[in-house]
Design a protein around this motif. Structure first.
Motif, PDB file in Angstrom:
ATOM      1  N   ALA A   1      43.423   3.693 -29.504  1.00 15.20           N
ATOM      2  CA  ALA A   1      45.061   3.043 -28.958  1.00 15.20           C
ATOM      3  C   ALA A   1      45.552   2.142 -27.967  1.00 15.20           C
ATOM      4  CB  ALA A   1      44.162   4.771 -28.086  1.00 15.20           C
ATOM      5  N   GLU A   2      45.208   1.831 -27.429  1.00  7.31           N
ATOM      6  CA  GLU A   2      45.323   0.991 -26.736  1.00  7.31           C
ATOM      7  C   GLU A   2      45.984   0.007 -27.760  1.00  7.31           C
ATOM      8  OE1 GLU A   2      42.979  -1.224 -24.437  1.00  7.31           O
ATOM      9  OE2 GLU A   2      42.098   0.925 -22.920  1.00  7.31           O
ATOM     10  N   GLU A   3      45.582  -0.760 -28.672  1.00 10.50           N
ATOM     11  CA  GLU A   3      46.205  -1.512 -29.492  1.00 10.50           C
ATOM     12  C   GLU A   3      47.312  -0.850 -30.841  1.00 10.50           C
ATOM     13  OE1 GLU A   3      45.622  -4.936 -29.606  1.00 10.50           O
ATOM     14  OE2 GLU A   3      44.513  -4.231 -27.752  1.00 10.50           O
ATOM     15  N   VAL A   4      47.326   0.588 -30.603  1.00  5.05           N
ATOM     16  CA  VAL A   4      48.614   0.879 -31.198  1.00  5.05           C
ATOM     17  C   VAL A   4      49.659   1.277 -30.884  1.00  5.05           C
ATOM     18  CG1 VAL A   4      49.549   3.335 -31.440  1.00  5.05           C
ATOM     19  CG2 VAL A   4      46.967   1.871 -33.074  1.00  5.05           C
ATOM     20  N   ASP A   5      49.327   1.611 -28.751  1.00  2.00           N
ATOM     21  CA  ASP A   5      50.627   1.574 -27.715  1.00  2.00           C
ATOM     22  C   ASP A   5      51.358  -0.255 -27.705  1.00  2.00           C
ATOM     23  OD1 ASP A   5      50.116   4.424 -27.559  1.00  2.00           O
ATOM     24  OD2 ASP A   5      48.633   3.892 -25.983  1.00  2.00           O
ATOM     25  N   ARG A   6      49.990  -0.643 -28.054  1.00  3.56           N
ATOM     26  CA  ARG A   6      50.530  -2.310 -27.601  1.00  3.56           C
ATOM     27  C   ARG A   6      51.759  -2.383 -29.633  1.00  3.56           C
ATOM     28  NH1 ARG A   6      45.851  -3.769 -26.797  1.00  3.56           N
ATOM     29  NH2 ARG A   6      46.456  -4.286 -24.552  1.00  3.56           N
ATOM     30  N   ALA A   7      51.102  -1.888 -30.482  1.00  7.20           N
ATOM     31  CA  ALA A   7      52.130  -2.348 -31.396  1.00  7.20           C
ATOM     32  C   ALA A   7      53.127  -1.970 -32.026  1.00  7.20           C
ATOM     33  CB  ALA A   7      51.030  -2.238 -32.999  1.00  7.20           C
ATOM     34  N   ARG A   8      53.307  -0.200 -30.734  1.00  8.90           N
ATOM     35  CA  ARG A   8      54.464   0.337 -31.339  1.00  8.90           C
ATOM     36  C   ARG A   8      55.680  -0.380 -31.146  1.00  8.90           C
ATOM     37  NH1 ARG A   8      52.964   5.693 -32.323  1.00  8.90           N
ATOM     38  NH2 ARG A   8      51.635   5.504 -30.844  1.00  8.90           N
ATOM     39  N   PRO A   9      55.747  -1.284 -29.891  1.00  2.00           N
ATOM     40  CA  PRO A   9      57.485  -1.328 -30.374  1.00  2.00           C
ATOM     41  C   PRO A   9      57.486  -1.887 -31.594  1.00  2.00           C
ATOM     42  CG  PRO A   9      56.258  -1.730 -28.003  1.00  2.00           C
ATOM     43  CD  PRO A   9      55.351  -1.321 -29.609  1.00  2.00           C
ATOM     44  N   ALA A  10      56.737  -3.096 -32.020  1.00  2.00           N
ATOM     45  CA  ALA A  10      56.686  -4.045 -33.188  1.00  2.00           C
ATOM     46  C   ALA A  10      57.408  -3.449 -34.636  1.00  2.00           C
ATOM     47  CB  ALA A  10      56.081  -4.696 -33.549  1.00  2.00           C
TER      48      ALA A  10
END
Length: 477
Positions: free
Chosen positions: A328-337
């Motif tokens: 979930a943390e990595e998905v949130d981090r990658a969402r802008p890209a």
């Protein structure tokens, strides 16, 4: 291997013991038969001589007395046929078929004093016979019944002694075969284990010098070779890491100079050329960063194969982690890209997503971040789904996209260093992202599985089983 060699030696030992025992038992049977035959032939000759004297004197008193004495002593019957009549002792019937046949052969002056070989478990008696008289005239015949019971008892005793000795000899030889087999094969087994350990870890402890001289020399040679190769592998790995690390400073300085140079450029042509130089410089930085991360990942694989725990090798970033939380943390981090690339990034899970993994949290985040970045980079505008699920005792973390995907033959090459699909040559990248994920997954007891996503796209899955698995054993589903 030891059991196979020991089995062959055991068969040979048993065959040898059986052969020796057979020779000894055959010799014992011949010896007992020969002794009995010599003894009974002498007794038969003595009775024949008394019968000859009785035939000449016409008085059979002495003969009769000796016959009764002999039969009482040995429990063997005698039959003496004289011209004046037939004498018998020991209950031997002159009309018995074998006795009558023996008398007939003796009347033809055919002596028969040979006994068949005595058998330890036979039954019955045998008869021997001879004639007596002058050189030109047969005066009578003597038949003796030979009791074989005493000879059989003696032969059975020898068989028993031989059997006990054979069992003892076989046990001693089998024990010696086991010791010799262990002495010879133990260095071979150690060498095999050392080869497997060196294949997995790149290191192996020195082998003890044991066994035959040839194997001791082989152990010394392997230890020297393993030490040399281990040092070369460490040196190579360290060289890559040191090179990547020490090039950062001059590249950083070069980037600063390029940035300053860009400020001095006045026309569009010059600025375009400068931007190209800057792009190539950034590509070099990216490659160096990937090489350094790959060197660390491969070093972690070696540590894991050697038995080092993540806690030891990683420190505070290691231990039991919740796979869903990290994803979930990595998905949130990658969402802008993903939004910038026009992709729809969705996180899905089961009702109970809390799968705990004995894995490095930092390295799990690095793996998931790399897979998400790959999906965003190579599948722009696609649907990207990130999920955590369980299958039996295994935990599966999956990143699936609906992009162009890879051909089946390309999936096997996707984890090769610097490999890139031809259709992705125009997209910026180093070709080491999947390699790093594959190595880190292996180091943490998992495996990376790449498979097509139906109807199109790529599905990258990291599987963590209850027991560690070897790299490259994933299956596409």
């Amino acid at each position: 291997m030891k059991l196979r060699v020991l089995g062959i030696l055991s068969v040979l030992v048993l065959l040898l013991v059986l052969l020796v025992s057979n020779v000894i038992l055959s010799s014992a049977g011949r010896e007992v038969t020969q002794q009995l035959q010599i003894n009974r032939a002498a007794s038969l000759n003595r009775i024949a001589q008394l019968a000859y004297d009785a035939a000449n004197d016409g008085d059979s008193t002495v003969l009769r007395r000796d016959m009764e004495t002999y039969s009482g002593l040995y429990s063997e019957g005698l039959v003496v046929r004289l011209q004046t009549g037939t004498l018998a002792s020991g209950g031997l019937d002159p009309e018995r078929p074998d006795v009558r046949e023996a008398l007939g052969r003796a009347s033809l002056n055919l002596a028969d004093t040979t006994l068949d070989p005595v058998r330890p478990f036979g039954t019955g008696n045998e008869v021997i016979s001879r004639s007596f008289g002058s050189a030109s005239q047969v005066l009578g015949e003597v038949v003796m019944e030979v009791n074989l019971d005493a000879a059989r008892d003696k032969l059975r005793y020898r068989w028993l002694v031989t059997a006990i000795a054979a069992i003892a000899l076989a046990a001693v030889l089998l024990l010696l075969a086991g010791r010799v087999t262990g002495w010879v094969l133990r260095p071979v087994q150690r060498l095999g284990a050392a080869v497997r350990e060196f294949k997995d870890t790149g290191h192996t402890p020195p082998l003890p010098e044991a066994g035959p001289p040839e194997l001791r020399e082989l152990s010394r040679s392997f230890t020297d070779m393993a030490t040399t190769l281990g040092e070369l592998i460490d040196s190579q790995r360290q060289l890559i890491a040191d090179t990547s690390h020490h090039l950062r400073n001059p590249i950083g300085a070069l980037r600063l100079r390029v940035d300053l140079l860009l400020l001095e450029l006045r026309n569009e042509k010059e600025r375009a050329a400068g931007a190209g130089v800057l792009a190539e410089l950034e590509r070099v930085e990216e490659i160096l960063d990937s090489v350094l991360r790959l060197a660390v990942a491969e070093h972690r694989v070696i540590e894991d194969s050697a038995g080092a725990s993540p806690e030891v090798s990683e420190g505070p970033g290691s231990g039991s982690v919740n796979a869903f939380v990290v994803l979930a943390e990595e998905v949130d981090r990658a969402r802008p890209a993903a939004l910038a690339a026009g992709s729809d990034l969705v996180l899905t899970t089961q009702e109970d997503p809390g799968a705990e993994l004995a894995c490095s949290r930092i390295e799990l985040a690095q793996m998931l971040g790399e897979l998400l970045n790959n999906a965003i980079k190579y599948a722009p505008g696609a649907q990207i789904t990130a999920s955590v699920r369980t299958r039996g005792s295994a935990t599966l973390i999956e990143i699936a996209d609906t992009g162009p995907g890879l051909e089946p033959e390309q999936l096997a090459a996707a984890t090769t260093r610097f490999w890139r699909a031809p259709e992705h040559s125009s997209i910026r990248g180093t070709g080491m992202g999947m390699t790093i994920v594959d190595r880190l997954a292996t180091a943490n007891g998992g495996r990376l599985v790449l498979a097509p996503n139906e109807p199109n796209g790529l599905r990258a899955r990291i599987e963590f089983d209850a027991a560690p698995t070897l790299p490259g054993q994933g299956e596409a589903s």
